[in-house]
Scaffold this active site. Structure first.
Site, mmCIF file in Angstrom:
data_model
loop_
_atom_site.group_PDB
_atom_site.id
_atom_site.type_symbol
_atom_site.label_atom_id
_atom_site.label_comp_id
_atom_site.label_asym_id
_atom_site.label_seq_id
_atom_site.Cartn_x
_atom_site.Cartn_y
_atom_site.Cartn_z
ATOM 1 N N TYR A 70 0.819 -1.217 0.000
ATOM 2 C CA TYR A 70 0.000 0.000 0.000
ATOM 3 C C TYR A 70 0.857 1.272 0.000
ATOM 4 O O TYR A 70 0.381 2.346 -0.316
ATOM 5 C CB TYR A 70 -0.941 0.028 1.212
ATOM 6 C CG TYR A 70 -2.041 -1.016 1.165
ATOM 7 C CD1 TYR A 70 -2.275 -1.772 0.025
ATOM 8 C CD2 TYR A 70 -2.840 -1.250 2.263
ATOM 9 C CE1 TYR A 70 -3.261 -2.729 -0.013
ATOM 10 C CE2 TYR A 70 -3.849 -2.220 2.233
ATOM 11 C CZ TYR A 70 -4.047 -2.950 1.093
ATOM 12 O OH TYR A 70 -5.037 -3.902 1.060
ATOM 13 N N LYS A 96 3.415 -15.484 2.077
ATOM 14 C CA LYS A 96 3.313 -16.182 0.791
ATOM 15 C C LYS A 96 4.738 -16.490 0.360
ATOM 16 O O LYS A 96 5.191 -16.096 -0.715
ATOM 17 C CB LYS A 96 2.562 -15.271 -0.206
ATOM 18 C CG LYS A 96 2.181 -15.927 -1.514
ATOM 19 C CD LYS A 96 1.096 -16.982 -1.388
ATOM 20 C CE LYS A 96 0.838 -17.635 -2.731
ATOM 21 N NZ LYS A 96 0.021 -18.864 -2.636
ATOM 22 N N ASP A 151 -3.119 -18.148 1.416
ATOM 23 C CA ASP A 151 -4.290 -18.774 0.790
ATOM 24 C C ASP A 151 -4.874 -19.842 1.705
ATOM 25 O O ASP A 151 -6.091 -19.942 1.882
ATOM 26 C CB ASP A 151 -3.956 -19.331 -0.599
ATOM 27 C CG ASP A 151 -2.579 -19.956 -0.681
ATOM 28 O OD1 ASP A 151 -1.812 -19.865 0.300
ATOM 29 O OD2 ASP A 151 -2.259 -20.559 -1.722
ATOM 30 N N ASP A 164 -5.377 -6.830 5.800
ATOM 31 C CA ASP A 164 -6.574 -6.078 5.407
ATOM 32 C C ASP A 164 -7.667 -7.057 4.979
ATOM 33 O O ASP A 164 -8.816 -6.998 5.418
ATOM 34 C CB ASP A 164 -6.176 -5.149 4.236
ATOM 35 C CG ASP A 164 -7.254 -4.143 3.901
ATOM 36 O OD1 ASP A 164 -8.268 -4.081 4.620
ATOM 37 O OD2 ASP A 164 -7.084 -3.414 2.897
ATOM 38 N N ASP A 172 -11.115 -8.651 7.487
ATOM 39 C CA ASP A 172 -12.529 -8.518 7.095
ATOM 40 C C ASP A 172 -13.192 -9.889 7.003
ATOM 41 O O ASP A 172 -14.354 -10.055 7.354
ATOM 42 C CB ASP A 172 -12.668 -7.777 5.763
ATOM 43 C CG ASP A 172 -12.790 -6.272 5.965
ATOM 44 O OD1 ASP A 172 -12.423 -5.805 7.069
ATOM 45 O OD2 ASP A 172 -13.246 -5.570 5.053
#
Ligand code: NAD
Length: 360
Positions: A141, A191, A223, A247, A251
């Site tokens: 980001y 990852k 994943d 992020d 959620d």
């Protein structure tokens, strides 16, 4: 203890839920004989109305001086078409930056009385009690180079995922510190089978973990983590991850709690010489213009943000627990706001705040 707290009620239901959160804060600190100094400031749409800026210089000053900040929510529909720098939400980025908060903590608990509100089967969700620690100021980001260049079929978009060892170290220490006060287990999400960035992440996490031999560490690929959050959420205690993965996963995990109105969040920065951790505490939800001003909003996310503040910034675990237990008791009575689908008449925002105080 003396608690020096800045309150930024913000917009819409932010002001309503903050009022109840402060009621609970005053009540619990009175009961445990702490003194609280509250200062109120402007952020978001109300700040634009009063000063022309979503994050006025006076608020910057107050935020830097305070030990911890409690925020309601920002956002007003009248600014929906405004340019980004003139929108209330710009105030959020401003205050996070000014306070130097680098770790976002999202506790996710499945309350017994709300199990039916979760879209997952009760036996999968029951007993879930985790905290997601998300790095907040680095990663893709913020990385450069970034941008869109070229034209036609050659148009290219670039973002850069970048972390330094120091950035990974400080958030990892935060996760292990928290794990020591919980079930002593950290799961680091990356990852590393594909990304060099994640390889450095994993290497640094392993090194930091050696300083916490009493805490168990395991690693999971992002994943697989997305799957396990739904298949077996009870396996997690502290989940540590970088900005973008956090992020998305936080959620996803929010679904486990039943309603967005239930969820607190904490963003933590450096530890002051007084031992207090700088922190910004806010419910996860927004300003909910559709129900603003109607005394209908669920204040429990804001109230649990106060509990998080007591625990993480001030180390007042007993006091935080007293709030959590009272919230659980209120949920068990079924006298809750409409978003939690009570069988009887819904309670008002204010009634829920009062009931939590009565339960402490
Ligand atoms: P929202 O979270 O405000 O509302 C989404 C839905 O959830 C609405 O139907 C709302 O009524 C309901 N809801 C939210 N909180 C609730 C509560 N405590 N009790 C009962 N119901 C609740 O999200 P949105 O509608 O996408 O955004 C509204 C405004 O809030 C926008 O301006 C947005 O930018 C802003 N926003 C701010 C924050 C923040 O301040 N941290 C976060 C998200 C959105």
């Amino acid at each position: 203890m003396n608690l020096n707290i800045l309150v930024l009620p913000g917009d819409g239901i932010g002001t309503e839920v903050t009022r109840e959160a402060i009621r609970v804060l005053r009540h619990v600190t009175d009961k445990y004989h702490h003194s609280v100094k509250l200062t109120e400031g402007l952020l978001g749409g109300i700040a634009i109305h009063k000063t022309g800026s979503p994050f006025p210089p006076a608020t910057v000053e107050l935020a830097v001086k305070a030990d911890a900040t409690l925020l309601g929510a920002v956002g007003l529909p009248e600014f929906d078409e405004a340019p980004p720098e003139k929108r209330p939400e710009r105030g959020l980025l401003g205050i996070r930056k000014a306070m130097g908060v680098f770790a976002n903590l999202r506790p996710v608990r499945a309350y017994k009385s709300l199990l039916d509100s979760s879209p997952l089967k009760n036996d999968l969700v029951e007993g879930t009690d985790m905290i997601i620690v998300r790095e907040l100021t680095g990663g893709i980001y913020y990385g450069t180079p970034r941008g869109i260049s070229g034209q036609g079929p050659d148009t290219r978009a670039v973002n850069t995922m970048t972390y330094t060892r120091a950035e990974i170290e400080r958030v990892t220490h935060m996760a292990f510190h928290l794990a020591r006060g919980r079930k002593k287990k950290v799961t680091s999400v990356d990852k590393s089978n594909v990304l060099e960035n994640s390889q450095l992440w994993r290497q640094v996490v392993v090194e930091v973990a050696r300083e916490y031999p009493d805490v168990t560490l395991d690693h999971i690929l992002v994943d697989n983590c997305a799957m396990q959050l739904i298949l077996n959420p009870k396996r997690f205690d502290v989940v540590l991850t970088e900005n973008m993965f956090g992020d998305i996963l936080s959620d996803e995990a929010a679904v486990l709690a039943g309603s967005i109105g239930m969820l607190p969040s904490a963003s933590i920065g450096e530890r002051k010489s007084s031992g207090v951790w700088v922190g910004l505490y806010e419910p996860v939800h927004g300003s909910a213009p559709d129900i603003a001003g109607q005394n209908k909003a669920n204040p429990l996310g804001a109230i649990m943000s106060v509990a998080a503040m007591l625990e993480y910034s001030f180390g007042l675990k007993k006091e935080a627990e007293a709030v959590g237990v009272a919230v659980e008791a209120v949920l068990a009575t079924g006298r809750v706001t409409a978003d939690l689908h009570p069988t009887g008449a819904p309670a008002t925002t204010e009634q829920v705040g009062e009931a939590v105080c009565a339960g402490i």
